[in-house]
Design a protein around this motif. Sequence first.
Motif, PDB file in Angstrom:
ATOM      1  N   LEU A  86       2.626  -1.794  19.493  1.00  0.00           N
ATOM      2  CA  LEU A  86       3.440  -2.634  18.620  1.00  0.00           C
ATOM      3  C   LEU A  86       4.327  -1.817  17.683  1.00  0.00           C
ATOM      4  O   LEU A  86       5.136  -2.391  16.950  1.00  0.00           O
ATOM      5  N   GLY A  87       4.159  -0.497  17.674  1.00  0.00           N
ATOM      6  CA  GLY A  87       4.956   0.340  16.781  1.00  0.00           C
ATOM      7  C   GLY A  87       4.602   0.156  15.318  1.00  0.00           C
ATOM      8  O   GLY A  87       5.481   0.162  14.448  1.00  0.00           O
ATOM      9  N   LEU A  88       3.304   0.013  15.032  1.00  0.00           N
ATOM     10  CA  LEU A  88       2.852  -0.269  13.666  1.00  0.00           C
ATOM     11  C   LEU A  88       2.020   0.867  13.087  1.00  0.00           C
ATOM     12  O   LEU A  88       1.297   0.665  12.115  1.00  0.00           O
ATOM     13  N   ARG A  89       2.104   2.069  13.676  1.00  0.00           N
ATOM     14  CA  ARG A  89       1.257   3.167  13.226  1.00  0.00           C
ATOM     15  C   ARG A  89       1.481   3.489  11.752  1.00  0.00           C
ATOM     16  O   ARG A  89       0.524   3.666  10.987  1.00  0.00           O
ATOM     17  N   ASN A  90       2.727   3.545  11.319  1.00  0.00           N
ATOM     18  CA  ASN A  90       3.009   3.916   9.922  1.00  0.00           C
ATOM     19  C   ASN A  90       2.582   2.838   8.931  1.00  0.00           C
ATOM     20  O   ASN A  90       2.416   3.108   7.742  1.00  0.00           O
ATOM     21  N   ALA A  91       2.426   1.598   9.409  1.00  0.00           N
ATOM     22  CA  ALA A  91       2.056   0.503   8.508  1.00  0.00           C
ATOM     23  C   ALA A  91       0.618   0.051   8.707  1.00  0.00           C
ATOM     24  O   ALA A  91       0.208  -0.968   8.151  1.00  0.00           O
ATOM     25  N   SER A  92      -0.173   0.807   9.467  1.00  0.00           N
ATOM     26  CA  SER A  92      -1.511   0.330   9.829  1.00  0.00           C
ATOM     27  C   SER A  92      -2.430   0.179   8.626  1.00  0.00           C
ATOM     28  O   SER A  92      -3.337  -0.665   8.635  1.00  0.00           O
ATOM     29  N   LYS A  93      -2.239   0.976   7.586  1.00  0.00           N
ATOM     30  CA  LYS A  93      -3.104   0.914   6.404  1.00  0.00           C
ATOM     31  C   LYS A  93      -2.479   0.090   5.272  1.00  0.00           C
ATOM     32  O   LYS A  93      -3.016   0.058   4.164  1.00  0.00           O
ATOM     33  N   THR A  94      -1.383  -0.575   5.534  1.00  0.00           N
ATOM     34  CA  THR A  94      -0.690  -1.384   4.521  1.00  0.00           C
ATOM     35  C   THR A  94      -1.131  -2.832   4.625  1.00  0.00           C
ATOM     36  O   THR A  94      -1.300  -3.360   5.735  1.00  0.00           O
ATOM     37  N   ILE A  95      -1.332  -3.474   3.470  1.00  0.00           N
ATOM     38  CA  ILE A  95      -1.716  -4.883   3.499  1.00  0.00           C
ATOM     39  C   ILE A  95      -0.546  -5.733   3.989  1.00  0.00           C
ATOM     40  O   ILE A  95       0.616  -5.322   3.898  1.00  0.00           O
ATOM     41  N   ILE A  96      -0.856  -6.904   4.494  1.00  0.00           N
ATOM     42  CA  ILE A  96       0.184  -7.810   4.982  1.00  0.00           C
ATOM     43  C   ILE A  96       1.094  -8.233   3.840  1.00  0.00           C
ATOM     44  O   ILE A  96       2.321  -8.216   3.952  1.00  0.00           O
ATOM     45  N   GLY A  97       0.494  -8.611   2.694  1.00  0.00           N
ATOM     46  CA  GLY A  97       1.271  -8.945   1.502  1.00  0.00           C
ATOM     47  C   GLY A  97       1.762 -10.384   1.492  1.00  0.00           C
ATOM     48  O   GLY A  97       1.771 -11.090   2.498  1.00  0.00           O
TER      49      GLY A  97
ATOM     50  N   GLN B 221       5.989 -19.849  15.056  1.00  0.00           N
ATOM     51  CA  GLN B 221       7.203 -19.350  14.428  1.00  0.00           C
ATOM     52  C   GLN B 221       6.915 -18.762  13.047  1.00  0.00           C
ATOM     53  O   GLN B 221       7.528 -17.789  12.634  1.00  0.00           O
ATOM     54  N   ASP B 222       5.948 -19.352  12.338  1.00  0.00           N
ATOM     55  CA  ASP B 222       5.571 -18.849  11.024  1.00  0.00           C
ATOM     56  C   ASP B 222       4.490 -17.790  11.180  1.00  0.00           C
ATOM     57  O   ASP B 222       3.583 -17.923  12.002  1.00  0.00           O
ATOM     58  N   ASP B 223       4.575 -16.744  10.356  1.00  0.00           N
ATOM     59  CA  ASP B 223       3.579 -15.680  10.378  1.00  0.00           C
ATOM     60  C   ASP B 223       2.394 -16.098   9.512  1.00  0.00           C
ATOM     61  O   ASP B 223       2.446 -16.031   8.281  1.00  0.00           O
ATOM     62  N   LEU B 224       1.319 -16.541  10.157  1.00  0.00           N
ATOM     63  CA  LEU B 224       0.147 -17.049   9.454  1.00  0.00           C
ATOM     64  C   LEU B 224      -0.920 -15.962   9.432  1.00  0.00           C
ATOM     65  O   LEU B 224      -1.690 -15.789  10.384  1.00  0.00           O
ATOM     66  N   LEU B 225      -0.942 -15.203   8.338  1.00  0.00           N
ATOM     67  CA  LEU B 225      -1.833 -14.057   8.219  1.00  0.00           C
ATOM     68  C   LEU B 225      -2.466 -14.039   6.832  1.00  0.00           C
ATOM     69  O   LEU B 225      -1.921 -14.598   5.869  1.00  0.00           O
ATOM     70  N   PHE B 226      -3.623 -13.385   6.732  1.00  0.00           N
ATOM     71  CA  PHE B 226      -4.258 -13.206   5.432  1.00  0.00           C
ATOM     72  C   PHE B 226      -3.531 -12.087   4.680  1.00  0.00           C
ATOM     73  O   PHE B 226      -3.467 -10.953   5.167  1.00  0.00           O
ATOM     74  N   PRO B 227      -2.991 -12.372   3.506  1.00  0.00           N
ATOM     75  CA  PRO B 227      -2.121 -11.393   2.842  1.00  0.00           C
ATOM     76  C   PRO B 227      -2.827 -10.145   2.352  1.00  0.00           C
ATOM     77  O   PRO B 227      -2.194  -9.094   2.224  1.00  0.00           O
ATOM     78  N   MET B 228      -4.128 -10.200   2.078  1.00  0.00           N
ATOM     79  CA  MET B 228      -4.809  -9.061   1.471  1.00  0.00           C
ATOM     80  C   MET B 228      -5.502  -8.161   2.485  1.00  0.00           C
ATOM     81  O   MET B 228      -6.148  -7.183   2.111  1.00  0.00           O
ATOM     82  N   LEU B 229      -5.381  -8.473   3.767  1.00  0.00           N
ATOM     83  CA  LEU B 229      -5.922  -7.602   4.802  1.00  0.00           C
ATOM     84  C   LEU B 229      -4.844  -6.632   5.270  1.00  0.00           C
ATOM     85  O   LEU B 229      -3.658  -6.970   5.306  1.00  0.00           O
ATOM     86  N   THR B 230      -5.251  -5.420   5.635  1.00  0.00           N
ATOM     87  CA  THR B 230      -4.290  -4.471   6.177  1.00  0.00           C
ATOM     88  C   THR B 230      -3.963  -4.837   7.627  1.00  0.00           C
ATOM     89  O   THR B 230      -4.631  -5.668   8.247  1.00  0.00           O
ATOM     90  N   VAL B 231      -2.943  -4.180   8.157  1.00  0.00           N
ATOM     91  CA  VAL B 231      -2.550  -4.424   9.544  1.00  0.00           C
ATOM     92  C   VAL B 231      -3.708  -4.096  10.484  1.00  0.00           C
ATOM     93  O   VAL B 231      -4.042  -4.874  11.398  1.00  0.00           O
ATOM     94  N   GLU B 232      -4.336  -2.964  10.267  1.00  0.00           N
ATOM     95  CA  GLU B 232      -5.440  -2.547  11.130  1.00  0.00           C
ATOM     96  C   GLU B 232      -6.621  -3.509  11.018  1.00  0.00           C
ATOM     97  O   GLU B 232      -7.239  -3.868  12.031  1.00  0.00           O
ATOM     98  N   GLU B 233      -6.950  -3.942   9.800  1.00  0.00           N
ATOM     99  CA  GLU B 233      -8.053  -4.884   9.613  1.00  0.00           C
ATOM    100  C   GLU B 233      -7.758  -6.222  10.283  1.00  0.00           C
ATOM    101  O   GLU B 233      -8.644  -6.825  10.900  1.00  0.00           O
ATOM    102  N   THR B 234      -6.522  -6.676  10.168  1.00  0.00           N
ATOM    103  CA  THR B 234      -6.148  -7.947  10.794  1.00  0.00           C
ATOM    104  C   THR B 234      -6.329  -7.892  12.306  1.00  0.00           C
ATOM    105  O   THR B 234      -6.903  -8.810  12.913  1.00  0.00           O
ATOM    106  N   LEU B 235      -5.868  -6.818  12.918  1.00  0.00           N
ATOM    107  CA  LEU B 235      -6.005  -6.681  14.373  1.00  0.00           C
ATOM    108  C   LEU B 235      -7.461  -6.453  14.769  1.00  0.00           C
ATOM    109  O   LEU B 235      -7.898  -6.913  15.833  1.00  0.00           O
ATOM    110  N   MET B 236      -8.224  -5.773  13.916  1.00  0.00           N
ATOM    111  CA  MET B 236      -9.625  -5.517  14.226  1.00  0.00           C
ATOM    112  C   MET B 236     -10.431  -6.813  14.203  1.00  0.00           C
ATOM    113  O   MET B 236     -11.303  -7.030  15.067  1.00  0.00           O
ATOM    114  N   PHE B 237     -10.159  -7.663  13.235  1.00  0.00           N
ATOM    115  CA  PHE B 237     -10.849  -8.953  13.201  1.00  0.00           C
ATOM    116  C   PHE B 237     -10.478  -9.788  14.433  1.00  0.00           C
ATOM    117  O   PHE B 237     -11.330 -10.477  15.007  1.00  0.00           O
TER     118      PHE B 237
END
Length: 748
Positions: A234-245, A192-208
Amino acid sequence: MSRVAAENQISPFFSMELDDFPRASHGASPSLGQLLKHVGDVRKEATGDGGETPLHHHQVLDMGDESLENPRSLPFVLSFTNLTYSVKIRRKFSLSGMFTGQSNRLGAATLSEPDGGENLFTRTKTLLNDISGEAREGEVLAVLGASGSGKSTLIDALANRIAKGSLKGKVSLNGEVLESRLLKVISAYVMQDDLLFPMLTVEETLMFAAEFRLPRALSESKKKMRVQALIDQLGLRNASKTIIGDEGHRGVSGGERRRVSIGIDIVHDPIILFLDEPTSGLDSTSAFMVVKVLQRIAQSGSIVVMSVHQPSYRILGLLDRLLFLSRGQTVFSGSPGQLPSYFAEFGRPIPDSENKTEFALDLIRELEGSPGGTKSLVEFNKSWQTMKHSAHYRSPTDIRHVVPLQEAISASISRGKLVSGATNNDASPNSMVPTFANPIWIEMAVLAKRSMKNARRMPELFGIRLGAVVVTGFILATMFWNLDNTPKGVQERLGFIAFAMSTTFYTCADALPVFLQERYIFMRETAYNAYRRSSYVLSHSLVALPALVFLSTAFSAITFWAVGLDGGLSGFLFYFLIIFASFWAGSSFVTFLSGVVPHVMLGYTIVVAILAYFLLFSGFFINRNRIPDYWIWFHYMSLVKYPYEAVMQNEFQDPTKCFVRGVQIFDNSPLASVPAALKVKLLGSMSETLGMTITRTTCLTTGSDLLKQQGVTQLSKWNCLWITVAWGFLFRILFYFSLLIGSKNKRR
C-alpha cells in the motif's frame, strides 16, 4: 505481460529471485506459508537485519511468477446481466397546482391509470436500467458517469447491498449465481467514507483487521508478516507508526487514509474487491497512488470493481475496462483503447489533445441536456456491442475456459488467497470457506483489546466521567453531611437516596456517543463477516465492567460514611453492589438506545426524558399505593425503583432502630413550634386517651414502619439487586437485536 514488466520497472524487488522461489508440485503456485516465508527471507537479504521491507508483496511475487511462466488457466469472471433497480419516491405537491388549472401534471396523473405501481402520492424512479457486463480476474473495472448516473447503485448491486427482491437481473461468478453467504466471505467492500478509529496507528489498524480476518491457525508472526507486506504494497511504510487522526488529532494524509481503508478490507486476499469512489476528495497524485495499489491487487489474482467520477490521464492508463453510465443506462462498455473508435463511429470523434474520459463525460452531459437525452448513445452502444461480438472481437488466444466455481476457489486458495478459508475442502463452494475466520472467543478478545487501546489513547473520556461522579458524590456528601435519626433526618435520607440513585443513571448518559461514533465502523466490519454481532455485544459489555467498578467504588466511598448511612461494613458492601448494579443497568439502557437512535442530540433528549420518568415513578415522589392504576405498570418498569427500594431497605432494615421518639412526633406538624413542656402535656393527654404510656423516650416509628409508610414491602433488598442486574442483561440483549435488525446496510 506489458503491465507486469512495467510493474517490475517501478520496483527492482518485484523481480528479485523469482527463479529461485520454491514451487509446489505440478507447477502450482506456492502456498501462503511459502510466500510469507519468502517475504521474510527477501526482507532480511535486502536490509541485512530484518528491518523495513522494500516495496513488494507476496501476492505480487505470485502474480509475476505465474504470469511469466504459466498463464492462468482458472480465472474468475464476475458477470452481471440485465440488472434493473427501481425505487419509489414521494411526489412533490404544489398548492397552486392543486387548486388552479395551471398545472396539468397532477391532473394527468389522476386521470390516467398509474404505471408500474405509481399512484397519486408516489412515482417510480429507475436507478439501474438493464445493465450488463463482466469483470475478470486480474483486471480493474471502472464504472464512470456524472453524479446521479447510478455508479454507486451498480456497485451496491454487485456487492449484494440491495435487498433481495428489489433488484432484478442476475449476478454470477464463473456462471454460478452468487449466494449472499459466499459473497460475504470471498469479497470486500470499501466505502466512500474512510471509517477508521482515529487514535490507532496505521500498523495497529491493519493488525486488528488481520486478527479479525485471518484464521487462528495462522501464527501471530505470520499475521505480522502479512501486515508488513501489506503496508509495503500500500506504500504506507513511512506512515505505519502514525495515528489515523481526526479533526482534533493530526494524523495521516487523505491519500494514506484511503489506502488504509483499502488495506483493512484486503488483508485476507479477497477474490472480489468493490470500491465506491476510492479517489474522491484526493489530489491527483494521491488518487493515482490509490489506483496503482488497486492495479497491483487485481494483478495478484483479484477482481477489482470501482466507481470513479472523472479519472485523470494517468489513472486511465491503469484501468482495464470502463463502463459508462447515464441515468442508469449503459452508454459504453469496453477497454479504454476502444473509446476513440467507439465515439468516432458514433460521429463524435475524440480530439487527440483531449482526455478521452473527460471528452466522453462532457459529451454524455451534453446529450443529457438535449431533448432526446442519451437515448441515441444507448442504442448505439447496444448495436456496437452486438457488432463487436459477432465480428469475433476476442482473439482465439483471449478466450479463456471458465471452470466451475468450486475448482476456481480451490485454485485460488492454493495460490495463497482467501487464507481465512484455506482449512475447509468441502465439495460445495459455499462450504469451502467458513462464515467467520475465528471462533467467538477470539473475536471477543480482539475487540476487547482494540477497545481498551482506544480508551488508553483517549483517557480524557473516562476522566470526565469519573470527575462527574466524584463531584456529584462530593456535593451530596457535603450537602447531606452526617444525617441524624430525627424525622427531618429521615426525610433528608429519603431525598439523598432518591437523588443518588437517579444520578447514577444520569451519569451513564455519556456512554451514548461511544457506539454512535463507531456505528458505521461496526456496520462495515460486520457486513462482510469480520466478526459476529454477538462478539461485539459481549466484548462491549465486558470492557465496560472495570470502569463501572471503579466509578461505583468512588461514589460509594465518598457518600456512604459522609452521609452517615447505616449498616456498617456489610451495609457498605451492599450499597456498593447496588450502585454498581445501577451503573450496569444505566449503561446497558443507554447502550441499547445508542443502537436504536442514530443521532447524538436526539439520543440525549430521549435519555434525559426517560430517566426523568423513571425517577417520577420510582416511588419517591408518590408512594406505590397512591399511583393510579393506569400508571402502575410504569412504576414496575422504572429502573430507579429497584435500587431506590434496595438502598431504602439497606438503610431502614434494623427493626430496633428508632427514628421518632416521644415529642418528635410533632416535628412534621404545626405543633412543632410549641414549647417542649406543652408537648409533654400533649403526650400525657394522648396516653390517657389511648390507654398506653407515651413518654419523651418512647419509640413511635422504627425502620420497618418507615418502609411500610413508603410502600417498600413487596421485594427484599437482594431481589431488588438481582432485578436491577437483570435489567442490564435485558438491555444488552435488546442492544444485540437492534444491531441484528438495524445494521443490515442494504438498500430497500
